[in-house]
Design a protein around this motif. Structure first.
Motif, PDB file in Angstrom:
ATOM      1  N   TRP A 170     -24.811 -20.785   3.230  1.00 38.21           N
ATOM      2  CA  TRP A 170     -24.035 -21.498   4.232  1.00 38.21           C
ATOM      3  C   TRP A 170     -24.868 -22.621   4.833  1.00 38.21           C
ATOM      4  CZ3 TRP A 170     -23.073 -16.455   3.253  1.00 38.21           C
ATOM      5  CH2 TRP A 170     -21.761 -15.974   3.354  1.00 38.21           C
ATOM      6  N   LEU A 171     -24.199 -23.624   5.396  1.00 37.51           N
ATOM      7  CA  LEU A 171     -24.814 -24.555   6.322  1.00 37.51           C
ATOM      8  C   LEU A 171     -24.508 -24.000   7.706  1.00 37.51           C
ATOM      9  CD1 LEU A 171     -26.232 -27.320   6.824  1.00 37.51           C
ATOM     10  CD2 LEU A 171     -23.943 -28.342   6.922  1.00 37.51           C
ATOM     11  N   MET A 172     -25.543 -23.554   8.432  1.00 36.47           N
ATOM     12  CA  MET A 172     -25.280 -22.937   9.734  1.00 36.47           C
ATOM     13  C   MET A 172     -25.605 -23.925  10.849  1.00 36.47           C
ATOM     14  SD  MET A 172     -28.216 -19.960   9.982  1.00 36.47           S
ATOM     15  CE  MET A 172     -29.978 -20.349  10.045  1.00 36.47           C
ATOM     16  N   PHE A 173     -24.676 -24.003  11.811  1.00 39.15           N
ATOM     17  CA  PHE A 173     -24.729 -25.003  12.868  1.00 39.15           C
ATOM     18  C   PHE A 173     -25.273 -24.396  14.159  1.00 39.15           C
ATOM     19  CE2 PHE A 173     -21.880 -26.698   9.787  1.00 39.15           C
ATOM     20  CZ  PHE A 173     -22.018 -28.080   9.871  1.00 39.15           C
ATOM     21  N   SER A 174     -26.250 -25.089  14.740  1.00 38.81           N
ATOM     22  CA  SER A 174     -26.886 -24.611  15.958  1.00 38.81           C
ATOM     23  C   SER A 174     -25.913 -24.613  17.126  1.00 38.81           C
ATOM     24  CB  SER A 174     -28.092 -25.492  16.304  1.00 38.81           C
ATOM     25  OG  SER A 174     -28.589 -25.183  17.586  1.00 38.81           O
ATOM     26  N   LYS A 175     -25.824 -23.495  17.827  1.00 34.47           N
ATOM     27  CA  LYS A 175     -24.949 -23.414  18.994  1.00 34.47           C
ATOM     28  C   LYS A 175     -25.531 -24.145  20.193  1.00 34.47           C
ATOM     29  CE  LYS A 175     -22.452 -19.169  17.834  1.00 34.47           C
ATOM     30  NZ  LYS A 175     -22.129 -17.780  18.237  1.00 34.47           N
TER      31      LYS A 175
END
Length: 217
Positions: A170-175
């Protein structure tokens, strides 16, 4: 570190996917552990390649899975061993990435002998020099980089194509980064566009992936 001249499946995919939604992309290359921490701290918008884990949802937002892939082992060519799978490597020293996950029993194990490296290049250099016996490698992009960027070292290395795991990326997005939800939604929509028009499959083939296996469900 940023080098837009380097061939990169992820750079082309992410740039093109987000461009369809009006977003521009800048890629920076870090050691995995540093990238992960930068994402947790909101110093980067997203981190790749990433494996979904429930505990990571505290810091990251996961959208669509980008692809499925395999991890394999690379062996120093002069090591004589009857390799029948990961268990065959148990007596030997295996190079892994600091903070990385392979989706196999090597993750966090005390049964196998492992040695951490900061990045793929360090493990390749150590393997070619005989300082480790095996190393983990993402099958498709890893072998592409081995042949392209390390042709001399590749002469001393044997890929063992039997997968030690099948894993999703996945490409995980910083919260903690700004506009997380908008960026993730834009990427998901752009990825769907590239899958629909065939560009996603073309990029998989360009970088040596099995297009049929790479496409997620």
């Amino acid at each position: 570190i940023e080098d837009q001249s380097l061939p990169s499946f992820s750079r082309e995919l992410f740039t093109e996917a987000l461009r369809t939604q009006g977003w521009e992309v800048r890629i920076e290359y870090y050691a995995w552990a540093r990238a992960f921490q930068a994402g947790k701290d909101g110093k980067v918008d997203a981190v790749w390649p990433s494996i979904w884990q429930k505990e990571r949802e505290e810091w990251f937002d996961f959208g669509l899975k980008v692809l499925n892939t395999n991890y394999i082992l690379l062996k120093r060519k002069d090591l004589v061993v009857d390799y029948r799978g990961l268990e065959s490597a148990k007596p030997y020293l295996i190079g892994v990435l600091r903070g990385g996950i392979t989706g196999s029993v090597l993750d966090g194990t005390s049964v196998f002998r492992t040695e951490e490296a900061t990045n793929f290049e360090q493990n390749v250099q150590k393997l070619a020099a005989g300082r480790i016996d095996f190393m983990t490698c993402e099958r498709y992009n890893g072998l592409f980089l081995l042949q392209k960027d390390f042709p001399e070292q590749a002469k001393k290395i044997t890929p063992l194509m039997q997968p030690i795991s099948t894993i999703g990326f996945w490409l995980m997005f910083s919260k903690k980064a700004p506009d997380t939800e908008a960026k993730r939604q834009a990427f998901d929509k752009g990825l769907a566009v590239l899958r629909a028009n065939g560009r996603y499959q073309a990029l998989l083939k360009k970088y040596g992936y099995d297009a049929a296996a790479g496409v997620f469900q």
